[in-house]
Design a protein around this motif. Structure first.
Motif, mmCIF file in Angstrom:
data_model
loop_
_atom_site.group_PDB
_atom_site.id
_atom_site.type_symbol
_atom_site.label_atom_id
_atom_site.label_comp_id
_atom_site.label_asym_id
_atom_site.label_seq_id
_atom_site.Cartn_x
_atom_site.Cartn_y
_atom_site.Cartn_z
ATOM 1 N N ARG A 28 7.978 7.039 4.565
ATOM 2 C CA ARG A 28 6.759 7.529 3.902
ATOM 3 C C ARG A 28 5.773 6.374 3.714
ATOM 4 O O ARG A 28 4.591 6.491 4.040
ATOM 5 C CB ARG A 28 7.087 8.163 2.559
ATOM 6 N N ARG A 29 6.266 5.237 3.216
ATOM 7 C CA ARG A 29 5.389 4.076 3.030
ATOM 8 C C ARG A 29 4.864 3.560 4.358
ATOM 9 O O ARG A 29 3.709 3.159 4.470
ATOM 10 C CB ARG A 29 6.136 2.959 2.301
ATOM 11 N N TYR A 30 5.686 3.591 5.384
ATOM 12 C CA TYR A 30 5.254 3.144 6.717
ATOM 13 C C TYR A 30 4.133 4.028 7.232
ATOM 14 O O TYR A 30 3.136 3.541 7.765
ATOM 15 C CB TYR A 30 6.442 3.160 7.678
ATOM 16 N N ARG A 31 4.283 5.324 7.064
ATOM 17 C CA ARG A 31 3.257 6.258 7.560
ATOM 18 C C ARG A 31 1.949 6.116 6.796
ATOM 19 O O ARG A 31 0.879 6.370 7.335
ATOM 20 C CB ARG A 31 3.780 7.687 7.477
ATOM 21 N N GLU A 32 2.029 5.764 5.515
ATOM 22 C CA GLU A 32 0.819 5.570 4.717
ATOM 23 C C GLU A 32 0.053 4.337 5.178
ATOM 24 O O GLU A 32 -1.142 4.234 4.974
ATOM 25 C CB GLU A 32 1.188 5.416 3.242
ATOM 26 N N GLY A 33 0.771 3.424 5.786
ATOM 27 C CA GLY A 33 0.136 2.189 6.240
ATOM 28 C C GLY A 33 0.099 1.166 5.131
ATOM 29 O O GLY A 33 0.476 1.420 3.998
ATOM 30 N N THR A 34 -0.348 0.007 5.482
ATOM 31 C CA THR A 34 -0.456 -1.059 4.498
ATOM 32 C C THR A 34 -1.833 -1.683 4.584
ATOM 33 O O THR A 34 -2.517 -1.581 5.590
ATOM 34 C CB THR A 34 0.601 -2.161 4.748
ATOM 35 N N ASN A 35 -2.213 -2.292 3.505
ATOM 36 C CA ASN A 35 -3.491 -2.992 3.444
ATOM 37 C C ASN A 35 -3.232 -4.273 2.663
ATOM 38 O O ASN A 35 -3.417 -4.334 1.462
ATOM 39 C CB ASN A 35 -4.539 -2.122 2.757
ATOM 40 N N ILE A 36 -2.778 -5.272 3.351
ATOM 41 C CA ILE A 36 -2.409 -6.521 2.707
ATOM 42 C C ILE A 36 -3.555 -7.509 2.838
ATOM 43 O O ILE A 36 -4.097 -7.710 3.917
ATOM 44 C CB ILE A 36 -1.135 -7.105 3.342
ATOM 45 N N VAL A 37 -3.913 -8.099 1.719
ATOM 46 C CA VAL A 37 -4.959 -9.105 1.688
ATOM 47 C C VAL A 37 -4.374 -10.341 1.022
ATOM 48 O O VAL A 37 -3.768 -10.253 -0.038
ATOM 49 C CB VAL A 37 -6.184 -8.612 0.880
ATOM 50 N N LEU A 38 -4.555 -11.490 1.637
ATOM 51 C CA LEU A 38 -4.070 -12.728 1.048
ATOM 52 C C LEU A 38 -5.167 -13.337 0.188
ATOM 53 O O LEU A 38 -6.308 -13.488 0.622
ATOM 54 C CB LEU A 38 -3.646 -13.709 2.136
ATOM 55 N N ILE A 39 -4.802 -13.678 -1.036
ATOM 56 C CA ILE A 39 -5.739 -14.280 -1.974
ATOM 57 C C ILE A 39 -5.633 -15.801 -1.838
ATOM 58 O O ILE A 39 -4.540 -16.356 -1.870
ATOM 59 C CB ILE A 39 -5.409 -13.864 -3.426
ATOM 60 N N ASP A 40 -6.763 -16.466 -1.700
ATOM 61 C CA ASP A 40 -6.775 -17.923 -1.598
ATOM 62 C C ASP A 40 -6.217 -18.543 -2.878
ATOM 63 O O ASP A 40 -6.375 -17.977 -3.964
ATOM 64 C CB ASP A 40 -8.197 -18.436 -1.359
#
Length: 86
Positions: A28-40
């Motif tokens: 389910r989480r895989y299908r929702e996709g991810t949106n990862i942002v790295l914070i400096d």
């Protein structure tokens, strides 16, 4: 012992360990996709978690909507210092 060319599992993995997995546990989480942002590193103190990032981004977008005259996303006027929530 000699291994089959098609067998890519390490011998260290016991069959019991392999069978104990739950099929589709994260599908389910895989299908929702991810949106990862790295914070400096210099921003991590102000934004220690997703909640703080999302809160400030929402505030920024709300300010943008209120001043719809700008073509670009601008959270504050050039002479204003942005007050961070954390």
């Amino acid at each position: 012992p000699m291994r089959d060319k098609n067998d890519d599992m390490r011998s260290a993995y016991s069959p019991d360990l392999i069978k104990s997995g739950i099929r589709g546990k994260f599908v389910r989480r895989y299908r929702e996709g991810t949106n990862i942002v790295l914070i400096d590193p210099d921003l991590r103190e102000q934004f220690p978690d997703s909640e703080s990032v999302n809160k400030d981004l929402r505030e920024c977008l709300e300010k943008q909507r209120e001043s719809a005259s700008s073509d670009q996303l601008s959270c504050n006027a050039p002479d204003e210092a942005r007050t961070l929530s954390h």
